[in-house]
Design a protein around this motif. Structure first.
Motif, mmCIF file in Angstrom:
data_model
loop_
_atom_site.group_PDB
_atom_site.id
_atom_site.type_symbol
_atom_site.label_atom_id
_atom_site.label_comp_id
_atom_site.label_asym_id
_atom_site.label_seq_id
_atom_site.Cartn_x
_atom_site.Cartn_y
_atom_site.Cartn_z
ATOM 1 N N LEU A 38 0.859 -1.181 0.000
ATOM 2 C CA LEU A 38 0.000 0.000 0.000
ATOM 3 C C LEU A 38 0.894 1.229 0.000
ATOM 4 O O LEU A 38 2.003 1.202 0.532
ATOM 5 N N LEU A 39 0.395 2.324 -0.570
ATOM 6 C CA LEU A 39 1.117 3.586 -0.521
ATOM 7 C C LEU A 39 0.284 4.609 0.240
ATOM 8 O O LEU A 39 -0.894 4.816 -0.074
ATOM 9 N N ILE A 40 0.890 5.230 1.259
ATOM 10 C CA ILE A 40 0.231 6.255 2.060
ATOM 11 C C ILE A 40 0.600 7.607 1.469
ATOM 12 O O ILE A 40 1.783 7.963 1.403
ATOM 13 N N ALA A 41 -0.396 8.374 1.032
ATOM 14 C CA ALA A 41 -0.123 9.635 0.344
ATOM 15 C C ALA A 41 -1.092 10.702 0.821
ATOM 16 O O ALA A 41 -2.049 10.438 1.561
ATOM 17 N N ALA A 42 -0.843 11.921 0.357
ATOM 18 C CA ALA A 42 -1.667 13.067 0.724
ATOM 19 C C ALA A 42 -1.611 14.082 -0.411
ATOM 20 O O ALA A 42 -0.718 14.026 -1.260
ATOM 21 N N PRO A 43 -2.531 15.040 -0.440
ATOM 22 C CA PRO A 43 -2.471 16.065 -1.486
ATOM 23 C C PRO A 43 -1.327 17.055 -1.300
ATOM 24 O O PRO A 43 -0.959 17.755 -2.239
ATOM 25 N N ARG A 44 -0.767 17.143 -0.076
ATOM 26 C CA ARG A 44 0.312 18.099 0.173
ATOM 27 C C ARG A 44 1.111 17.641 1.384
ATOM 28 O O ARG A 44 0.681 16.764 2.147
ATOM 29 N N SER A 45 2.267 18.273 1.572
ATOM 30 C CA SER A 45 3.075 17.999 2.757
ATOM 31 C C SER A 45 2.353 18.483 4.003
ATOM 32 O O SER A 45 1.496 19.376 3.948
ATOM 33 N N GLY A 46 2.713 17.907 5.143
ATOM 34 C CA GLY A 46 2.143 18.343 6.410
ATOM 35 C C GLY A 46 0.745 17.852 6.682
ATOM 36 O O GLY A 46 0.069 18.369 7.574
ATOM 37 N N SER A 47 0.297 16.848 5.932
ATOM 38 C CA SER A 47 -1.073 16.349 6.104
ATOM 39 C C SER A 47 -1.188 15.223 7.112
ATOM 40 O O SER A 47 -2.291 14.851 7.499
ATOM 41 N N GLY A 48 -0.037 14.629 7.521
ATOM 42 C CA GLY A 48 -0.085 13.539 8.495
ATOM 43 C C GLY A 48 0.376 12.204 7.968
ATOM 44 O O GLY A 48 0.139 11.170 8.606
ATOM 45 N N LYS A 49 1.059 12.194 6.807
ATOM 46 C CA LYS A 49 1.514 10.913 6.232
ATOM 47 C C LYS A 49 2.393 10.139 7.192
ATOM 48 O O LYS A 49 2.229 8.927 7.368
ATOM 49 N N THR A 50 3.371 10.832 7.796
ATOM 50 C CA THR A 50 4.331 10.118 8.646
ATOM 51 C C THR A 50 3.647 9.560 9.886
ATOM 52 O O THR A 50 3.913 8.421 10.296
ATOM 53 N N THR A 51 2.759 10.337 10.492
ATOM 54 C CA THR A 51 2.028 9.848 11.668
ATOM 55 C C THR A 51 1.252 8.585 11.340
ATOM 56 O O THR A 51 1.332 7.573 12.059
ATOM 57 N N LEU A 52 0.501 8.616 10.245
ATOM 58 C CA LEU A 52 -0.295 7.457 9.861
ATOM 59 C C LEU A 52 0.601 6.275 9.488
ATOM 60 O O LEU A 52 0.353 5.141 9.923
ATOM 61 N N THR A 53 1.637 6.535 8.717
ATOM 62 C CA THR A 53 2.503 5.453 8.263
ATOM 63 C C THR A 53 3.189 4.757 9.426
ATOM 64 O O THR A 53 3.183 3.514 9.522
ATOM 65 N N LEU A 54 3.782 5.524 10.338
ATOM 66 C CA LEU A 54 4.486 4.911 11.471
ATOM 67 C C LEU A 54 3.515 4.155 12.372
ATOM 68 O O LEU A 54 3.827 3.063 12.867
ATOM 69 N N GLY A 55 2.342 4.729 12.598
ATOM 70 C CA GLY A 55 1.348 4.045 13.422
ATOM 71 C C GLY A 55 0.905 2.727 12.805
ATOM 72 O O GLY A 55 0.783 1.700 13.500
#
Length: 438
Positions: free
Chosen positions: A9-26
Motif C-alpha cells: 500500500l502507498l500512504i499519500a496526501a495532497p500536500r506535505s504536512g497532512s499527516g503521512k508520517t504519523t499514519l505510516t508509522l502508526g
C-alpha cells in the motif's frame, strides 16, 4: 516475467504536512504488533523517514525514486525483499502527484511509484478548516491519474464528531470509502530539525512513542480493514541490480550522529557486489580502519558537532594519513568536514581535515535542494571522467571560501537550468554537496 513479491500500500496526501508520517508509522507498528513482517518504503530522496520506518518495523527499509532510479533497480529492490517481508507500507513524499518535468513514469512523484508496483493508495486528508469541501480534493486525487486506485481515505485533524460526519459523508457520496478519522493530537508529534525530523537514533523513548502512535491509530481506524486493502506488488523478474559499483573492495564508512545520511540500497548493493564495509565513528575519535582501500564520509549533521570533530585527533590525523595513499570521498556534511574549516550557527570557526580547500558556513544559511544529474570531471573511485550519476542536493550550509581545488562535477537540475560546477577534487580526495542515489 513476474515474480512473487509482498502485497503493498502507498500512504499519500495532497500536500506535505497532512499527516503521512504519523499514519505510516502508526500502521507499521500496529502491523508489526500483529506479527506481520512489514517492510517500510519511502518515495523519493529521504534519509530520515526510513530510519523511523526501520525502528517501527524492526527491519531496514527501502528508498524508491522514479527519477533517480532506473525501473530495473526499483523492481530489483522490491523483488529482493520477497523473502523478508509479507507486507510493504510505502510513505509518499510531498503531494501525491508532485514531481519534476520528466518522461511518463519518471517524474519522482509518489504516483509514479504506486503505479509502477500497482499499489493502492491510502489518502490522508488534513480537513482542518473545511468539511464537505474535502470531498472535492479526494475526488480530484481519485480521477487525476487513471493509473491509480484510491483504496480509501483517512481524515486527519478532526475537530468534533459533527466535523467528522460532514466530511466523511461528502467523501463517501463521491464513491470513496472513509477508513477512519484522526483527532488533533499534539501530544504525539515527533521533534523536528532543519532537514526534517530529528534522527531516529536521537529521539528519546522512540519505541514508546511508536507504541503510542500505534495505539492512537488503533482507536480511530480499523487497521485490519485497511491492511487488507494491500495487493501483491507488480514486480518484473530481474537479476539484482547494483545502484552503483563499489568504490573499493574494503570500504571504510563513517557512521554516527554526525555522519548518518547514506542510502541503505547503496550499502546493500556494495555488499551484494562483494565489497566489505567497515564502520567507524569520528565522534568517538575513531579513524578509518587502515586495512580499507576507500573511505566514505557521508552527510549528516557535522555542524551540530563541529567542536567535537575538531577536537578528535585520532580521527583527523588518521584520515589525513589514509588520504595520502587511498581515495576519500565526502558527501554534503562529509564534504564540509573534508574542508579547511566549518563555521557553525553561532559564528564560531572550527578547523576540519584540510584535505580540500573549501570553508563552509552554517551561520550564513541558504536552502539548496532538488534533483541533480552529475557528470564527473575527473577520474575518481566513483567513476571515470564523464560518468553520470543521479541524486540530489539538500542542505542549508553555504560555501564561505571555495579554495582553489578543481571541481568534482558538472551538475544539471531537472528543470533545464544552466549547468553549474560543483564540488572539489585534490589528488585522491573528492567531495561535493551532491548525494548519490544511483
Amino acid at each position: 516475467m513476474s515474480v512473487a513479491a509482498p502485497p503493498g500500500l502507498l500512504i499519500a496526501a495532497p500536500r506535505s504536512g497532512s499527516g503521512k508520517t504519523t499514519l505510516t508509522l502508526g500502521l507499521m507498528r500496529a502491523a508489526r504488533q500483529r506479527g506481520r513482517r512489514v517492510l517500510g518504503a519511502k518515495c523519493g530522496p529521504d534519509y530520515i523517514d526510513p530510519a523511523f520506518h526501520a525502528a517501527a518495523t524492526g527491519r531496514p527499509g527501502l528508498n524508491l525514486d522514479s527519477w533517480a532510479m532506473e525501473p530495473a533497480l526499483r523492481h530489483a529492490l522490491v523483488a529482493g525483499v520477497a523473502e523478508a517481508a509479507d507486507l510493504i507500507l510505502c510513505e509518499g513524499l510531498m503531494g501525491l502527484f508532485d514531481g519534476v518535468p520528466a518522461e511518463p513514469g519518471r517524474s519522482g512523484s509518489s504516483a509514479d511509484i504506486a503505479a509502477a508496483f500497482g499499489w493502492p493508495v491510502i489518502l490522508i486528508l488534513d480537513v482542518s478548516g473545511q468539511s464537505q469541501s474535502a470531498a472535492a480534493t479526494a475526488l480530484g486525487c481519485a480521477t487525476l491519474d487513471p493509473r491509480l486506485t484510491i483504496a480509501g481515505v483517512v481524515l486527519n485533524r478532526i475537530g468534533s464528531v459533527r466535523h467528522q460526519m460532514l466530511a466523511a459523508q461528502a467523501i463517501e457520496r463521491v464513491g470513496l470509502p472513509v477508513l477512519g478519522a484522526l483527532r488533533r493530537a499534539p501530544e504525539i508529534t515527533l521533534p523536528e530539525r532543519h532537514l526534517g525530523l530529528v534522527q531516529a537514533g536521537e529521539t528519546a523513548d522512540l519505541d514508546l512513542t511508536l507504541d503510542r502512535l500505534a495505539g492512537f491509530i488503533e482507536t480511530q481506524i480499523d487497521v485490519d480493514q485497511l491492511l487488507d486493502l494491500a495487493v501483491p506488488s507488480r514486480v518484473e523478474g530481474r537479476e539484482p541490480v547494483p545502484a552503483r559499483k563499489p568504490p573499493g573492495q574494503r570500504i571504510a564508512v563513517a557512521r554516527d550522529a554526525a555522519f548518518s545520511f547514506l542510502y541503505p540500497h547503496l550499502l546493500q548493493g556494495w555488499r551484494a557486489a562483494g565489497a566489505e564495509l567497515s564502520f567507524f565513528s569520528p565522534l568517538a575519535d575513531e579513524a578509518p580502519p587502515p586495512d580499507c582501500d576507500f573511505c566514505w564520509l557521508p552527510g549528516g549533521y557535522p555542524e551540530l558537532y563541529a567542536g567535537k570533530i575538531a577536537a578528535a585527533p585520532r580521527f583527523l590525523e588518521g584520515t589525513r594519513r589514509f588520504a595520502e595513499s587511498r581515495p576519500v570521498h565526502g558527501e554534503c556534511g562529509g564534504y564540509m568536514v573534508l574542508g579547511r574549516g566549518l563555521i557553525d550557527a553561532s559564528g564560531a570557526h572550527h578547523e576540519m581535515l584540510g584535505l580540500l580547500g573549501l570553508s563552509t558556513s552554517f551561520e550564513k544559511r541558504r536552502l539548496t535542494l532538488g534533483y541533480r544529474e552529475a557528470e564527473l570531471l575527473a577520474d575518481t573511485a566513483l567513476g571515470p571522467r564523464g560518468a553520470k550519476l543521479r541524486g540530489h542536493e539538500f542542505h542549508y550550509a553555504t560555501i564561505a571560501d571555495k579554495g582553489d581545488d578543481a571541481p568534482f562535477a558538472i551538475l544539471n537540475d531537472a528543470y533545464g537550468s544552466t549547468p553549474s560546477l560543483a564540488g572539489s577534487v585534490r589528488a585522491q580526495v573528492s567531495g561535493s554537496f551532491f548525494h548519490i542515489i544511483a
